[in-house]
Scaffold this motif. Structure first.
Motif, PDB file in Angstrom:
ATOM      1  N   GLY B 129       0.817  -1.223   0.000  1.00 43.49           N
ATOM      2  CA  GLY B 129       0.000   0.000   0.000  1.00 43.49           C
ATOM      3  C   GLY B 129       0.842   1.260   0.000  1.00 43.49           C
ATOM      4  O   GLY B 129       0.528   2.236  -0.682  1.00 43.49           O
ATOM      5  N   VAL B 130       1.942   1.235   0.759  1.00 38.87           N
ATOM      6  CA  VAL B 130       2.816   2.408   0.805  1.00 38.87           C
ATOM      7  C   VAL B 130       3.394   2.685  -0.579  1.00 38.87           C
ATOM      8  O   VAL B 130       3.403   3.823  -1.045  1.00 38.87           O
ATOM      9  CB  VAL B 130       3.975   2.198   1.810  1.00 38.87           C
ATOM     10  CG1 VAL B 130       5.023   3.286   1.653  1.00 38.87           C
ATOM     11  CG2 VAL B 130       3.429   2.179   3.235  1.00 38.87           C
ATOM     12  N   GLY B 131       3.833   1.626  -1.258  1.00 38.06           N
ATOM     13  CA  GLY B 131       4.394   1.795  -2.595  1.00 38.06           C
ATOM     14  C   GLY B 131       3.384   2.453  -3.524  1.00 38.06           C
ATOM     15  O   GLY B 131       3.712   3.394  -4.243  1.00 38.06           O
ATOM     16  N   ASP B 132       2.161   1.967  -3.491  1.00 36.83           N
ATOM     17  CA  ASP B 132       1.119   2.540  -4.345  1.00 36.83           C
ATOM     18  C   ASP B 132       0.912   4.010  -4.028  1.00 36.83           C
ATOM     19  O   ASP B 132       0.918   4.864  -4.908  1.00 36.83           O
ATOM     20  CB  ASP B 132      -0.211   1.807  -4.119  1.00 36.83           C
ATOM     21  CG  ASP B 132      -0.190   0.434  -4.783  1.00 36.83           C
ATOM     22  OD1 ASP B 132       0.774   0.158  -5.517  1.00 36.83           O
ATOM     23  OD2 ASP B 132      -1.129  -0.342  -4.558  1.00 36.83           O
ATOM     24  N   ARG B 133       0.740   4.295  -2.760  1.00 36.44           N
ATOM     25  CA  ARG B 133       0.400   5.648  -2.352  1.00 36.44           C
ATOM     26  C   ARG B 133       1.507   6.641  -2.710  1.00 36.44           C
ATOM     27  O   ARG B 133       1.254   7.761  -3.121  1.00 36.44           O
ATOM     28  CB  ARG B 133       0.148   5.674  -0.831  1.00 36.44           C
ATOM     29  CG  ARG B 133      -0.586   6.909  -0.377  1.00 36.44           C
ATOM     30  CD  ARG B 133      -0.913   6.801   1.112  1.00 36.44           C
ATOM     31  NE  ARG B 133      -1.080   5.411   1.545  1.00 36.44           N
ATOM     32  CZ  ARG B 133      -0.383   4.855   2.523  1.00 36.44           C
ATOM     33  NH1 ARG B 133       0.508   5.552   3.180  1.00 36.44           N
ATOM     34  NH2 ARG B 133      -0.598   3.593   2.847  1.00 36.44           N
ATOM     35  N   GLU B 134       2.783   6.189  -2.562  1.00 34.99           N
ATOM     36  CA  GLU B 134       3.907   7.082  -2.817  1.00 34.99           C
ATOM     37  C   GLU B 134       4.341   7.028  -4.282  1.00 34.99           C
ATOM     38  O   GLU B 134       5.318   7.669  -4.644  1.00 34.99           O
ATOM     39  CB  GLU B 134       5.079   6.705  -1.914  1.00 34.99           C
ATOM     40  CG  GLU B 134       4.749   6.741  -0.426  1.00 34.99           C
ATOM     41  CD  GLU B 134       4.739   8.163   0.108  1.00 34.99           C
ATOM     42  OE1 GLU B 134       5.419   9.027  -0.478  1.00 34.99           O
ATOM     43  OE2 GLU B 134       4.040   8.417   1.115  1.00 34.99           O
ATOM     44  N   ARG B 135       3.651   6.247  -5.072  1.00 35.31           N
ATOM     45  CA  ARG B 135       4.022   6.067  -6.480  1.00 35.31           C
ATOM     46  C   ARG B 135       5.487   5.619  -6.610  1.00 35.31           C
ATOM     47  O   ARG B 135       6.223   6.108  -7.455  1.00 35.31           O
ATOM     48  CB  ARG B 135       3.792   7.349  -7.275  1.00 35.31           C
ATOM     49  CG  ARG B 135       2.309   7.554  -7.572  1.00 35.31           C
ATOM     50  CD  ARG B 135       2.110   8.430  -8.789  1.00 35.31           C
ATOM     51  NE  ARG B 135       2.521   9.807  -8.557  1.00 35.31           N
ATOM     52  CZ  ARG B 135       1.897  10.637  -7.729  1.00 35.31           C
ATOM     53  NH1 ARG B 135       0.853  10.203  -7.035  1.00 35.31           N
ATOM     54  NH2 ARG B 135       2.295  11.870  -7.595  1.00 35.31           N
ATOM     55  N   PHE B 136       5.877   4.718  -5.739  1.00 34.45           N
ATOM     56  CA  PHE B 136       7.224   4.188  -5.740  1.00 34.45           C
ATOM     57  C   PHE B 136       7.090   2.731  -6.174  1.00 34.45           C
ATOM     58  O   PHE B 136       6.223   2.017  -5.683  1.00 34.45           O
ATOM     59  CB  PHE B 136       7.771   4.232  -4.301  1.00 34.45           C
ATOM     60  CG  PHE B 136       9.157   4.769  -4.183  1.00 34.45           C
ATOM     61  CD1 PHE B 136       9.373   6.122  -3.980  1.00 34.45           C
ATOM     62  CD2 PHE B 136      10.250   3.919  -4.241  1.00 34.45           C
ATOM     63  CE1 PHE B 136      10.660   6.630  -3.833  1.00 34.45           C
ATOM     64  CE2 PHE B 136      11.543   4.419  -4.097  1.00 34.45           C
ATOM     65  CZ  PHE B 136      11.742   5.773  -3.893  1.00 34.45           C
TER      66      PHE B 136
END
Lengths: 157, 157
Positions: B129-136
């Motif tokens: 989820g963090v990756g998605d949210r940060e576009r990383f």
DNA sequence: CTGACAATGAGAATCATTCTTATCACAGAG
DNA sequence: CTCTGTGATAAGAATGATTCTCATTGTCAG
């Protein structure tokens, strides 16, 4: 980017005072190396290596021993005023720890090397859950995500 | 604890073969040092330092250079057959990476030094989820929890 | 079997970090 | 205010993990 003014809710000066009183409370005396290191950390709002802190201090004209930088950083970590971060490249990085106990983790771009902090209550919750389930009293935790930042993603069209 | 037989679903031999074919596919030749390192990693079901792998190989009577151990470990990490783990003590540890892509993280007891692996789908979900949210685009991630294992918790009554 | 070239091993080199030690500065006693 | 003890400091040496160098050996394709 060195202006460092205010995308945080608390002024940098607050942390400086917090760090110094924490050291005093731990029975340490004040000294030149200490103030330099604390001032330098407060100035950079992202994590810095001991070497970077040392270089920055020397660049400002002060003469501080590298060993003193390491010692002060260790003391700051010990009293909880600074967080030690490791990205797996064999170098420790340090950053101010907000007095309110909040903390974040890091995304590291493998291509351009940029480091970006992030927070995730969901992640913290998951970690807390692991500690409970494993009957482990988790005192600290490190999370580092490696990958590609938006700028280094191959974009088409 | 050295019997190492079967609380995993796949036999150790499977990983050995996987590691060797992965290296071959990457264009590497085989050699004595390589087989020793792979065999040694397969034998220990928990993470080991390069030094430990080296010592174990020497203890079994084979003469392998420490530099070769490091080189082979690097190659194995590069082809994804081995995972590099760092606990923040300045030493890299290595462990076999299951071919099925599953992975775990580690709990480290600050008092007795014991290391225990754990898995947490919830944690993986949060990281995703963090990756998605940060576009990383998150390619790898490391999570290490430090604290007290059940045996080192001060228990009363 | 043979050549080309990767793999190997021993030790030197590197790099971050820690240790040692002599010197220094401040706090409190007198 | 001056003296004195104690922690702080700087410089360089020491440590320890990892990487590099290079002469030699072993592997694999043809």
């Amino acid at each position: 980017m060195s202006s460092g003014r205010g995308h945080h809710h608390e002024p940098a000066g607050a942390w400086t005072g917090h760090a110094e009183s924490a050291l005093r409370a731990a029975g340490h005396r004040s000294g030149g190396a200490r103030s330099s290191v604390i001032a330098q950390l407060a100035a950079s709002d992202c994590c810095a290596t001991a070497q970077e802190v040392h270089d920055a201090i020397r660049a400002s004209g002060q003469r501080v021993g590298l060993a003193s930088v390491y010692r002060v950083l260790d003391q700051l970590v010990a009293v909880g005023a600074v967080t030690r971060v490791e990205f797996g490249d064999g170098v420790s990085r340090f950053e101010p720890a907000p007095p309110d106990g909040s903390h974040h983790h890091h995304l590291v771009c493998e291509r351009c090397g940029v480091v970006r902090p992030f927070e995730s209550p969901e992640l913290e919750r998951a970690i807390h859950g692991v500690g409970d389930r494993e009957r482990f009293r988790v005192e600290t935790h490190e999370v580092v995500l490696h990958g590609r930042c938006p700028d280094c993603l191959p974009k088409r069209a």
